[in-house]
Scaffold this motif. Structure first.
Motif, PDB file in Angstrom:
ATOM      1  N   UNK A  71      -8.068  -3.188   8.218  1.00  0.00           N
ATOM      2  CA  UNK A  71      -9.417  -2.775   7.834  1.00  0.00           C
ATOM      3  C   UNK A  71      -9.405  -1.275   7.642  1.00  0.00           C
ATOM      4  N   UNK A  72      -9.309  -0.825   6.409  1.00  0.00           N
ATOM      5  CA  UNK A  72      -9.271   0.609   6.178  1.00  0.00           C
ATOM      6  C   UNK A  72     -10.633   1.212   6.493  1.00  0.00           C
ATOM      7  N   UNK A  73     -10.757   2.511   6.345  1.00  0.00           N
ATOM      8  CA  UNK A  73     -11.991   3.183   6.751  1.00  0.00           C
ATOM      9  C   UNK A  73     -13.185   2.796   5.872  1.00  0.00           C
ATOM     10  N   UNK A  74     -12.940   2.099   4.741  1.00  0.00           N
ATOM     11  CA  UNK A  74     -14.067   1.665   3.902  1.00  0.00           C
ATOM     12  C   UNK A  74     -14.513   0.230   4.241  1.00  0.00           C
ATOM     13  N   UNK A  75     -13.908  -0.383   5.268  1.00  0.00           N
ATOM     14  CA  UNK A  75     -14.360  -1.693   5.746  1.00  0.00           C
ATOM     15  C   UNK A  75     -15.658  -1.477   6.518  1.00  0.00           C
ATOM     16  N   UNK A  76     -16.656  -2.315   6.444  1.00  0.00           N
ATOM     17  CA  UNK A  76     -16.734  -3.606   5.768  1.00  0.00           C
ATOM     18  C   UNK A  76     -17.255  -3.555   4.327  1.00  0.00           C
ATOM     19  N   UNK A  77     -17.372  -2.352   3.767  1.00  0.00           N
ATOM     20  CA  UNK A  77     -17.809  -2.295   2.368  1.00  0.00           C
ATOM     21  C   UNK A  77     -16.741  -2.845   1.438  1.00  0.00           C
ATOM     22  N   UNK A  78     -15.484  -2.664   1.829  1.00  0.00           N
ATOM     23  CA  UNK A  78     -14.356  -3.233   1.077  1.00  0.00           C
ATOM     24  C   UNK A  78     -13.623  -4.194   1.998  1.00  0.00           C
ATOM     25  N   UNK A  79     -13.000  -5.236   1.436  1.00  0.00           N
ATOM     26  CA  UNK A  79     -12.334  -6.214   2.297  1.00  0.00           C
ATOM     27  C   UNK A  79     -11.068  -5.650   2.929  1.00  0.00           C
ATOM     28  N   UNK A  80     -10.643  -6.259   4.033  1.00  0.00           N
ATOM     29  CA  UNK A  80      -9.365  -5.840   4.605  1.00  0.00           C
ATOM     30  C   UNK A  80      -8.215  -6.372   3.754  1.00  0.00           C
ATOM     31  N   UNK A  81      -7.034  -5.790   3.928  1.00  0.00           N
ATOM     32  CA  UNK A  81      -5.817  -6.352   3.358  1.00  0.00           C
ATOM     33  C   UNK A  81      -5.372  -7.437   4.328  1.00  0.00           C
ATOM     34  N   UNK A  82      -5.026  -8.609   3.795  1.00  0.00           N
ATOM     35  CA  UNK A  82      -4.644  -9.726   4.654  1.00  0.00           C
ATOM     36  C   UNK A  82      -3.246 -10.175   4.256  1.00  0.00           C
ATOM     37  N   UNK A  83      -2.350 -10.285   5.255  1.00  0.00           N
ATOM     38  CA  UNK A  83      -0.970 -10.641   4.962  1.00  0.00           C
ATOM     39  C   UNK A  83      -0.435 -11.614   6.003  1.00  0.00           C
ATOM     40  N   UNK A  84       0.166 -12.710   5.532  1.00  0.00           N
ATOM     41  CA  UNK A  84       0.822 -13.653   6.431  1.00  0.00           C
ATOM     42  C   UNK A  84       2.122 -13.025   6.912  1.00  0.00           C
ATOM     43  N   UNK A  85       2.419 -13.150   8.209  1.00  0.00           N
ATOM     44  CA  UNK A  85       3.636 -12.586   8.784  1.00  0.00           C
ATOM     45  C   UNK A  85       4.862 -13.424   8.413  1.00  0.00           C
TER      46      UNK A  85
END
Length: 159
Positions: A71-85
């Motif tokens: 969740x970058x500093x613009x979250x929740x206005x922008x979505x988080x980056x989501x990555x499967x491990x």
């Protein structure tokens, strides 16, 4: 009533993330998805780990998927980056990087401020049950020497 002209109350980022953290720590829904912060000392609360237990009656059943949510500093206005491990075969996941592709996953592609990390995990779990994903062949998990390979022949390791 005097509220004309004033827009909706916007919850500051850190309050919103603290709410999400509290909800994640309490355990949510039926327990098949969960999430929490990676680093309690990160004052910006950027890095999170999510877990999805694969839904029944799909190729994902019995698998536990770990995801990284950033969740970058613009979250929740922008979505988080989501990555499967781990490697996973899903139509909305880049097979090389494990990143959930916003152009193929509507919740990220049409992000709304009200959406939460919990919503993302629940939505990804639902995605695993869709006709296009429920039977997709999945890569093997880890390097389990006792695993039966695809031809149904158990591999033996002689030490």
């Amino acid at each position: 009533m005097g509220s004309e002209g004033s827009g909706p109350v916007v919850v500051p980022r850190n309050f919103r993330l603290l709410e999400e953290l509290e909800r994640g720590e309490k355990g949510i829904g039926d327990g098949t998805v969960s999430y929490g912060m990676d680093d309690a000392d990160d004052i910006y609360m950027r890095s999170w780990t999510g877990t999805i237990i694969g839904p029944p009656h799909t190729v994902h059943e019995g698998r536990i998927y770990q995801l990284k949510l950033f969740c970058d500093t613009d979250y929740p206005d922008k979505p988080p980056t989501v990555r499967f491990q781990a490697r996973v075969n899903m139509t909305c996941v880049n097979p090389e990087t494990g990143v959930v592709d916003p152009s193929r996953f509507p919740m990220l592609g049409n992000w709304q401020r009200e959406h939460t990390m919990e919503d993302i995990l629940i939505s990804l779990k639902k995605e695993m049950s869709t006709p296009q994903n429920r039977r997709l062949h999945q890569p093997h998990e880890g390097n389990d020497d006792q695993r039966v390979d695809q031809k149904g022949v158990a591999r033996c390791v002689i030490m």
